[in-house]
Design an enzyme around this catalytic site. Structure first.
Site: not given
Ligand code: GLY
Length: 346
Positions: A214, A242, A244-245, A265-266, A268
């Site tokens: 990300t 799906r 993410g965050d 980042t990580g 999510g």
């Molecule tokens: N941090 C990016 C995701 O999990 O999509």
């Protein structure tokens, strides 16, 4: 006489109350925070947290990435020095990263389980807490620009899928075929992830050698406006649309001129559950901790304790920076009027 005594009593009460107030205030103020250095402007960027090893003979590749980060920081600094707006710097930096196939955003987005690239992005303006986000889009060349349009040209905050794509088209943004996002190395990662997903858990979907991810950017301009933005292709082999965050305001992105701006980042799922970006802002607002202390607590204690991989970048309202991560690497850099740092490993 009675009048004079009342006056004396009132003065004593007033003086004691002021003393109580002052001492409480003094106790609450962390000198590291209250004497925080004021920067005219500041910029911090990330190219994702992940599992890289300094010993994997990829020095050339790593140095090239650091050079790219360096140029982005210098470009952003030039804009901010001239009085450029944080919103323009954040969108410019992220647009360039979305064009770079090495990052997991835009052109270099990873593949979902269905063999498509589904992209997420968000942006937030700290002045009025206005925000925009798009999720699961498959044909918008620059998802960060779509997020910006949602923020500035619609009455909504969050659009997904075909609706978001239609909106982007109506705003005149560049649309591409989903094949535009094809990159051989990301496709091979999908195949590898599918093979290992028989023993699938959320964590094993995040490949142990997952590379740069990300992208994100937070800028503080000379007017004191903080803007944060994040863009991603999500996780390799993600299923069932799906999300993410990264496009979730408060999870992957947050900005508030009264506190700080954050891009995460990580994995999510954890960042959503712990509302990480908003948590940074809340703790800054309601506790005595510095932005570095808060970031470190969240990433290296709260998330690390539950094996939640990732990191974040943040700028507080004074331009102080935090860049914590709990993986082996996070491509990151910051710049202000007197300092520039670019790093990959701890
Ligand atoms: N941090 C990016 C995701 O999990 O999509």
């Amino acid at each position: 006489m009675l009048y004079r005594i009342s006056l004396i009593i009132l003065s004593i009460i007033f003086i004691s109350c002021s003393e109580i107030d002052t001492s409480v205030e003094k106790k609450q103020k962390n000198p590291l925070k209250t004497n925080a250095k004021q920067h005219d402007f500041a910029l911090v960027i990330h190219g994702g947290a992940g599992y890289l090893s300094p010993k994997n003979d990829a020095d050339k590749e790593h140095n090239a990435l650091k050079t790219t980060m360096d140029s982005l920081l210098i470009m952003g600094k030039t804009m901010l020095e001239k009085g450029g707006e944080a919103i323009d710097v954040v969108t410019k930096v992220i647009t360039i990263m979305e064009d770079d196939p090495r990052f997991n955003a835009g052109k270099g987005a990873v593949f979902a389980n269905n063999g498509k690239n589904e992209l997420d992005a968000s942006i937030m303006h700290g002045k009025d807490l206005n925000a925009g986000a798009v999720a699961g889009v498959t044909n918008i060349k620059h998802p960060i620009l779509a997020a910006k349009e949602v923020m500035t040209s619609s009455r909504h905050v969050f659009m997904a899928g075909q609706g978001a794509e239609q909106f982007a088209e109506e705003q005149g943004l560049t649309l591409v075929d989903n094949k535009y996002f094809f990159t051989q190395n990301k496709f091979e990662r999908l195949e590898k992830a599918k093979k290992q997903s028989s023993k699938s858990s959320m964590r094993s979907d995040y490949l142990p050698d997952e590379k740069y991810g990300t992208v994100g950017c937070v800028a503080l301009d000379k007017k004191g406006n903080i803007v944060a933005g994040t863009s991603t292709g999500g996780l390799t082999n993600k299923q069932y649309n799906r999300i993410g965050d990264s496009p979730v305001i408060g999870a992957g992105t947050y900005a508030d001129n009264r506190t700080c701006g954050v891009s995460c980042t990580g994995v999510g799922e954890f960042f959503i559950r712990y509302a990480v970006a908003h948590e940074m802002s809340s703790q800054y607002r309601y506790t005595d901790k510095t932005i570095q202390e808060i970031g470190d607590d969240i990433i290296n204690k709260t998330l690390k304790d539950i094996n939640a991989d990732g990191g974040l970048i943040a700028l507080d309202k004074y331009g102080n920076v935090a860049m914590p991560f709990n993986t082996t690497a996070m491509l990151r850099g910051y710049i202000n009027e007197e300092e520039k740092v670019v790093a990959l490993f701890h």
